[in-house]
Design a protein around this motif. Sequence first.
Motif, PDB file in Angstrom:
ATOM      1  N   THR A 246       1.668   5.897  -4.178  1.00 30.58           N
ATOM      2  CA  THR A 246       0.278   5.160  -4.477  1.00 30.58           C
ATOM      3  C   THR A 246      -0.455   4.930  -3.054  1.00 30.58           C
ATOM      4  OG1 THR A 246       1.343   4.126  -6.137  1.00 30.58           O
ATOM      5  CG2 THR A 246      -0.726   3.259  -5.346  1.00 30.58           C
ATOM      6  N   PHE A 247      -1.816   5.650  -3.042  1.00 29.87           N
ATOM      7  CA  PHE A 247      -2.519   5.294  -1.770  1.00 29.87           C
ATOM      8  C   PHE A 247      -3.728   4.328  -1.782  1.00 29.87           C
ATOM      9  CE2 PHE A 247      -0.569   9.553  -2.159  1.00 29.87           C
ATOM     10  CZ  PHE A 247      -0.117   9.789  -0.881  1.00 29.87           C
ATOM     11  N   PHE A 248      -3.613   3.610  -0.741  1.00 24.81           N
ATOM     12  CA  PHE A 248      -5.063   2.557  -0.818  1.00 24.81           C
ATOM     13  C   PHE A 248      -5.853   3.058   0.321  1.00 24.81           C
ATOM     14  CE2 PHE A 248      -1.152   0.773  -2.119  1.00 24.81           C
ATOM     15  CZ  PHE A 248      -1.368  -0.014  -3.290  1.00 24.81           C
ATOM     16  N   ASP A 249      -7.307   3.256  -0.044  1.00 25.51           N
ATOM     17  CA  ASP A 249      -8.259   3.520   0.885  1.00 25.51           C
ATOM     18  C   ASP A 249      -9.362   2.650   0.906  1.00 25.51           C
ATOM     19  OD1 ASP A 249     -10.057   4.965   2.430  1.00 25.51           O
ATOM     20  OD2 ASP A 249     -10.369   6.694   1.086  1.00 25.51           O
ATOM     21  N   ASN A 250      -9.473   1.726   1.786  1.00 25.49           N
ATOM     22  CA  ASN A 250     -10.313   0.620   1.714  1.00 25.49           C
ATOM     23  C   ASN A 250     -10.398  -0.170   0.392  1.00 25.49           C
ATOM     24  OD1 ASN A 250     -11.328   0.864   4.479  1.00 25.49           O
ATOM     25  ND2 ASN A 250     -12.541   2.566   3.743  1.00 25.49           N
ATOM     26  N   VAL A 251      -9.406  -0.316  -0.202  1.00 28.21           N
ATOM     27  CA  VAL A 251      -9.173  -1.125  -1.316  1.00 28.21           C
ATOM     28  C   VAL A 251      -9.288  -2.711  -1.127  1.00 28.21           C
ATOM     29  CG1 VAL A 251      -7.763  -1.805  -3.403  1.00 28.21           C
ATOM     30  CG2 VAL A 251      -7.645   0.495  -2.292  1.00 28.21           C
ATOM     31  N   ARG A 252     -10.338  -3.328  -1.762  1.00 28.80           N
ATOM     32  CA  ARG A 252     -10.829  -4.863  -1.669  1.00 28.80           C
ATOM     33  C   ARG A 252     -10.133  -5.552  -2.667  1.00 28.80           C
ATOM     34  NH1 ARG A 252     -14.837  -5.228   1.911  1.00 28.80           N
ATOM     35  NH2 ARG A 252     -15.353  -7.394   1.110  1.00 28.80           N
ATOM     36  N   VAL A 253      -9.304  -6.530  -2.176  1.00 29.46           N
ATOM     37  CA  VAL A 253      -8.393  -7.291  -3.094  1.00 29.46           C
ATOM     38  C   VAL A 253      -8.947  -8.627  -2.788  1.00 29.46           C
ATOM     39  CG1 VAL A 253      -5.978  -7.945  -3.932  1.00 29.46           C
ATOM     40  CG2 VAL A 253      -6.382  -5.848  -3.270  1.00 29.46           C
ATOM     41  N   PRO A 254      -9.104  -9.492  -3.832  1.00 31.06           N
ATOM     42  CA  PRO A 254      -9.876 -10.962  -3.725  1.00 31.06           C
ATOM     43  C   PRO A 254      -8.324 -11.738  -3.061  1.00 31.06           C
ATOM     44  CG  PRO A 254     -10.344 -10.087  -5.940  1.00 31.06           C
ATOM     45  CD  PRO A 254      -9.395  -9.085  -5.378  1.00 31.06           C
ATOM     46  N   VAL A 255      -8.736 -12.440  -1.983  1.00 26.68           N
ATOM     47  CA  VAL A 255      -7.880 -13.525  -1.550  1.00 26.68           C
ATOM     48  C   VAL A 255      -7.259 -14.379  -2.490  1.00 26.68           C
ATOM     49  CG1 VAL A 255      -7.576 -15.245   0.341  1.00 26.68           C
ATOM     50  CG2 VAL A 255      -9.025 -13.367   0.907  1.00 26.68           C
TER      51      VAL A 255
ATOM     52  N   ASP B  79     -11.354  -9.858   5.245  1.00 27.07           N
ATOM     53  CA  ASP B  79     -12.923  -9.590   5.226  1.00 27.07           C
ATOM     54  C   ASP B  79     -13.801 -10.538   4.458  1.00 27.07           C
ATOM     55  OD1 ASP B  79     -15.366  -8.878   5.818  1.00 27.07           O
ATOM     56  OD2 ASP B  79     -15.241  -7.087   4.251  1.00 27.07           O
ATOM     57  N   GLY B  80     -14.004 -11.733   4.706  1.00 30.08           N
ATOM     58  CA  GLY B  80     -14.382 -12.779   4.023  1.00 30.08           C
ATOM     59  C   GLY B  80     -13.467 -13.272   2.845  1.00 30.08           C
TER      60      GLY B  80
END
Length: 407
Positions: free
Chosen positions: A220-229, A149-150
């Motif tokens: 470990t759960f990830f819910d819409n976690v935003r990680v920089p490219v 996403d971008g």
Amino acid sequence: MDLDFAPEDLAFRDEVRAFIAEAFDDDMRAKLAQSKNNHLDKEAQIRWLKRLSAKGWLAPDWPVEYGGTGWSLGKKYVFDMEMALAGAPATSNMGLRMCAPVVMAFGTPEQKQQHLPKILSADVWWCQGYSEPGSGSDLASLALKAERDGDHYVLNGSKTWTTLAQWADWMFCLVRTSNEEIRQKGISFLLIDMKTPGITIRPIPTLDGPPEGEQEINETFFDNVRVPVSNRIGKEGEGWTYAKYLLQFERGNAYAPGLQNQLRKVRKIAELERSDGGGSMMADPDFRRRLAEVEIKIEALNATELRVFSGRANGEAMGAVSSMLKLEGSQMQQAVTELALEAVGVFKQPFVQDTWEMLRPGGNTFRAGPDYAATVAPHYFNYRKTSIYAGSNEIQHNIMAKLVLGL
């Protein structure tokens, strides 16, 4: 091939022993002696890492340009051997021995500058995000989704068995960035700040009921976690290549010195505990025979490790040999704990929920049996996992059959 240590290596051995005698303090010794999984609590572990860092000895595997010691492989082996023989705390291999080599080999200059100094100073704790509920030894089936996403990836899914994730500041993680016919081609390698919104850590209770501070594994759960490219290592879709590179460092460790120390403890227990015949366990000929068989295998492993590391000193790559060391090391770890379980006899049966309680001020819990007995059964059960993690024994056999024997 010369497997003897040089005079300078023997002099260095004395220096290492002097450091251990001072830095491995009584608090650490007491906690490790009563640890169910051979971990300290976070405060004591970081104290140990900081002392190694201050000495300049935290990263003997690293190249000098990144802050490594520049030791010969002989010195490095002496260091590892003395640490293991003393029963000193391990240096967490998640950041130092697993993530850092990947960053050095494939990371950008910015990633190296951001992460390597903090790993070297023991200011940042790392965890590993590989296994998932449906992806253990078949790691290529992982499904943690990372959609572009971008300038960010958006992560949804979960990881499991994440060791000490509750302590972690960062995670190195394999994610699925695309679905390909060849599953390995859709995997990417991300570095994730564990403070990112949407990350939830849930402990996985284990049968040994570890005391507070010894909780080891998590979901470990990830819910819409935003990680920089910009946190991606290398190219998108090539994470499998970096993961295989990393596994050489996870598997290719020296096992024999630690096993020798564990076997020494078994002998002490066997000299104190009684057999069914009324004498000591060490006087029982069948037990003594099996102990000797394990000791011979450990000595053979030690000779093999010396030969392998001697080859590395001459520029030989570790490669698939790391699978051989992992396989035999895991099997011997389990064999030693089996001997300890037999040697301690009936005192393995009482369950001690909190083995550290007696170390706290005012702690006076009565124990049935000697203090060393409380951790024997937990160690035995904990070491059942060694033939599964970092690639199961079956996986190691397949790797050696294909890459070593050419079958």
